[in-house]
Write a protein that holds these residues in place. Structure first.
Motif, short mmCIF file in Angstrom:
data_model
loop_
_atom_site.label_atom_id
_atom_site.label_comp_id
_atom_site.label_asym_id
_atom_site.label_seq_id
_atom_site.Cartn_x
_atom_site.Cartn_y
_atom_site.Cartn_z
N ALA A 193 0.76 -1.29 -0.01
CA ALA A 193 -0.03 -0.15 -0.15
C ALA A 193 0.75 1.31 -0.10
O ALA A 193 0.24 2.24 -0.01
N PHE A 194 2.21 1.30 0.04
CA PHE A 194 2.86 2.37 0.00
C PHE A 194 3.68 2.83 -1.10
O PHE A 194 4.41 1.86 -1.81
N PRO A 195 3.50 4.03 -1.68
CA PRO A 195 4.13 4.32 -2.75
C PRO A 195 5.85 4.67 -2.46
O PRO A 195 5.84 4.95 -1.07
N PRO A 196 6.63 4.95 -3.16
CA PRO A 196 7.78 5.51 -2.68
C PRO A 196 7.73 7.17 -2.00
O PRO A 196 6.97 7.76 -2.28
N GLY A 199 12.62 8.90 -0.52
CA GLY A 199 13.72 8.16 -0.76
C GLY A 199 13.68 6.68 -0.75
O GLY A 199 14.42 5.79 -0.91
N GLY A 200 12.54 6.36 0.15
CA GLY A 200 12.12 4.90 0.66
C GLY A 200 11.53 4.46 -0.26
O GLY A 200 10.47 4.97 -1.06
N VAL A 201 11.33 2.98 -0.77
CA VAL A 201 10.74 2.21 -1.74
C VAL A 201 10.52 0.97 -1.13
O VAL A 201 11.11 0.60 -0.11
N PRO A 202 9.17 0.33 -1.35
CA PRO A 202 8.81 -0.94 -0.88
C PRO A 202 9.59 -2.17 -1.14
O PRO A 202 10.12 -1.80 -2.03
N GLY A 203 9.85 -2.83 -0.15
CA GLY A 203 10.79 -3.94 -0.19
C GLY A 203 10.05 -5.31 0.00
O GLY A 203 8.75 -5.13 0.22
N PRO A 204 10.76 -6.33 0.45
CA PRO A 204 10.08 -7.50 0.73
C PRO A 204 9.29 -7.60 1.95
O PRO A 204 9.42 -6.91 2.82
N SER A 205 8.26 -8.50 2.16
CA SER A 205 7.45 -8.73 3.12
C SER A 205 8.12 -9.15 4.29
O SER A 205 9.09 -10.03 4.36
N LEU A 206 8.07 -8.65 5.43
CA LEU A 206 8.43 -9.19 6.93
C LEU A 206 7.63 -9.95 7.61
O LEU A 206 8.01 -11.06 8.23
N ALA A 261 15.82 2.99 0.96
CA ALA A 261 16.30 3.54 -0.26
C ALA A 261 17.18 2.38 -1.10
O ALA A 261 17.83 1.82 -0.48
N PRO A 262 16.77 2.75 -2.30
CA PRO A 262 17.70 1.57 -3.13
C PRO A 262 18.95 1.72 -3.00
O PRO A 262 19.74 2.77 -2.59
#
Length: 264
Positions: A193-196, A199-206, A261-262
């Motif tokens: 549900a989160f856009p960038p 500077g942060g971008v969505p990553g793998p599920s925890l 951030a990537p």
């Protein structure tokens, strides 16, 4: 389906939900296929719930699950599921499941099952505003098998992360509440549900949790509505609801993902 066969043809959802019972509380998912990404989290969660449910009396359906993704799995390798029988009560049954590949734990889950009970039936969350799915253009859901989706609303600037969409399994599923709950679990991990942001971008599920409030058919339209809640500490967290086409609130979910951030 063998590894060779699965590389020739794409598996179906029912293929993925076929588990081999190796021992009393030990199961193996043998459908494998080649994929460029880590094993889809919804797949291992759905299979873990199914394995747990196969050790539970038939009069009990899942009412909640809480899972943690510990390592990236591989779609081209079988996954083994070890079920631990924590408790069998008069109304509730508790199970823990460990998913293993190559001798390492990739996912663990606590799941609870309950005997259906009579009582008050009310819901605070109405069906979110959404056009009828038959009026929307359809499209396959990426990286999953046997599901189609119809986006109602997407986050501005993040088209790959719809936050409200209709979805359903395109193949008929058997009259088994556990199979439908497992199918719902499979698709519930598809979109974040989160856009960038900043500077942060969505990553793998925890981690991922679902509460099953009412019976649902995953081969009929379900409206998934996801709401971003917080991003901090390198993680983002969102909540969601699932309603069926009649407006019944059938399930709720919450999930936390990496949010960084990537790497340059």
């Amino acid at each position: 389906m063998t590894a060779t066969e699965s590389r020739r043809t794409q598996p179906t959802l029912r293929d993925l939900l076929e588990l081999e019972r190796i021992d009393r509380d030990l199961f193996r998912a043998c459908t494998v296929f080649e994929e460029d990404y880590a094993l889809f989290g919804g797949q291992v969660a759905a299979q873990a719930l199914l394995a747990a449910g196969r050790t539970v009396p038939d009069d009990r359906a899942p009412h909640s699950l809480h899972g943690y993704y510990l390592r990236g799995g591989h779609a081209s390798r079988p996954t083994v599921f070890q079920v631990h029988r924590d408790r069998d009560g008069r109304s509730f049954t508790a199970r823990r499941v460990v998913a293993i590949q190559d001798g390492e734990v990739i996912f663990n889950m606590a799941a609870s099952f309950a005997v259906p009970q009579d009582g008050p039936d009310t819901s605070v969350d109405p069906l979110p505003e959404a056009p009828d799915p038959d009026t929307l253009s359809g499209a396959p859901v990426p990286r999953v098998f046997g599901f189609e989706g119809r986006t109602v609303r997407a986050h501005p600037g993040a088209r790959s992360y719809p936050v409200r969409y209709w979805t359903r399994c395109t193949e008929p599923l058997p009259e088994d509440p556990l199979v439908h709950a497992s199918a719902l679990t499979y698709i519930s991990d598809m979109f974040g549900a989160f856009p960038p942001v900043d500077g942060g971008v969505p990553g793998p599920s925890l981690d991922h949790a679902i509460w099953f409030h009412r019976p649902v058919r995953a081969d009929e339209w379900m409206l998934i509505d996801l709401v971003p809640r917080s991003a901090a500490g390198g993680r983002n967290w969102y909540t969601g609801t699932l309603h069926d086409r009649t407006g019944r609130h059938v399930a709720s979910l919450t999930q936390e993902c990496l949010f960084r951030a990537p790497r340059s």
